[in-house]
Motif scaffolding. Sequence first.
Motif, mmCIF file in Angstrom:
data_model
loop_
_atom_site.group_PDB
_atom_site.id
_atom_site.type_symbol
_atom_site.label_atom_id
_atom_site.label_comp_id
_atom_site.label_asym_id
_atom_site.label_seq_id
_atom_site.Cartn_x
_atom_site.Cartn_y
_atom_site.Cartn_z
ATOM 1 N N PRO A 38 0.968 -1.058 -0.295
ATOM 2 C CA PRO A 38 0.002 0.252 0.057
ATOM 3 C C PRO A 38 0.977 0.922 -0.500
ATOM 4 N N SER A 91 2.640 -6.438 1.530
ATOM 5 C CA SER A 91 1.078 -6.719 1.584
ATOM 6 C C SER A 91 1.146 -7.779 0.527
ATOM 7 N N SER A 95 2.351 -5.082 5.780
ATOM 8 C CA SER A 95 1.553 -4.480 5.630
ATOM 9 C C SER A 95 0.528 -4.678 6.368
ATOM 10 N N GLN A 117 -2.506 -4.664 5.085
ATOM 11 C CA GLN A 117 -3.396 -5.513 4.713
ATOM 12 C C GLN A 117 -2.617 -6.213 3.442
#
Length: 540
Positions: A58, A67, A106, A108
Amino acid sequence: MVQKQWYKGAVIYQVYPRSFQDSNNDGIGDLKGIINRIDYIKSLGVDAIWISPFFKSPMKDFGYDISDYRDIDPLFGDLNDFDELISQAHDRNIKIIIDQVLSHTSDQHQWFLDSRNNLTNDKADWYVWADAKEDGTAPNNWLSIFGGGAWQWEPRRGQYYLHNFLTEQPDLNFHNRDVRQAVLDNVEFWLKKGVDGFRLDAINFCYHDAQLRDNPAKPKEKRQGRGFSEDNPYAFQYHYHNNTQPENIEFMQDIRSLLNKYPGTVSLGEISSEDSLATMAEYTQGGDKLHMGYSFELLTNDCSSEYIRSTVQTLEQHMLEGWPCWAFSNHDVERVASRWSENDEINPKQCKMLTALLASLRGSVCMYQGEELGLGEANVAFDDLQDPYGITFWPSFKGRDGCRTPMPWEQIDTQYAGFSETKPWLPIDDAHKHQSVALQTTDSNSILNAYREFMIWRKKQPTLIEGDIEFIDTPEPILAFYRTLGAQKMLCMFNLSSQQLVINMALSITKEHTELSHHNAKFSNNQITFEPYACFYSQC
């Protein structure tokens, strides 16, 4: 005969891909951009390229928040581009080292998205989770390098998670064996792709104290930053419990065991601990852990000969078996041409001397893109800042954007200096346009051409590649040492100041020796006369 290990004495050129070369005119550098400039890198005489993260992310911390460890972020290209980069570099006898960010992911990453959901999922223990105290506050007093507490509340689980860096960078739980194996599997993915090694980001942060004990306070007079603002509360603690745990040694051994399956591959660990030099020695000793380590000890504002000497000597005393790697600049600190300048002015003579000094210390060398041009720290206005670190601590600390601005390639009148045809993600400093590759290539006296000339000469000096180091007592600001390999011995001396200096020193050298390589320094009648920022080399 024992075959030379390629990394010993190697010059490693760090590419920060966002800012190296944009090939598709979106304002952000990419893998194809590196391929397009591979012959330029070859011309520098370097042995390897270290590429900062290009994985799917990200971009909250510009790629250091990953990620997906096995895919390329579309900003930088795709896996085919990476395969081509490996091929092009290897065709030119250049090794490829890539970043691996192992201590955290991350927020994410699918692992974390699963882990945060509840206490019972199969990834529940993959991150560092802890209950709140009775009053609802964080589990302990640990702090984030980027400011504030290192714990973030997650309402889905009703627990806090640890983040030593940004809130968006949750720390993995390396006490979990499944986590360790999954991380190693990701590393092996890139070994199978043909990489020659890894720069291991914040590698001493993998483990935390399982008891979550508070860090003790640090006295005010001992607070100092290594790549971060001195008014950052992070400097107010001894970080005994949130990193550099004993269990990390076994993980270093696991990494080495994996690399041993791929002959010729190497590991370079970034280490920032309460005693980074001692940790570097510990993590590289025994031949069963990291191949090399580097720290922020020469990335400070102190450029005195006494400080440089004491730093290198201290490491030499600790590191009896391992191999060091030294750097004066990287993507996290102010560029050395500004940081160590006098009167805030870039001095070409000083830049040339610093290249020679760095590449003459015992160890391998990390050179950051633009260092070969003598680029100084760029002036980035607050409105143009991208780095969350700098935005948080502005104006006392402007963050890392000033050392991350794009490379200047073309002539002054080119709008974006040949980096891109569209507005770059960070502005190009006007001063950098006057130091472009194109301008310096045609100037025989330039910093760039001096860099190339020195690196060609250094490759022919085995004492500088693998020799031992022994410092000589000299007055400030002269730094002097011998490099010795078998019967070969070389004297290396550097004037770290802008003043002419004369040193009395009895030497038995011939004209042939004095002409080996000396830069604005002359020996006569047992005296060495140093012009400002001069270097002197002599076989002894």
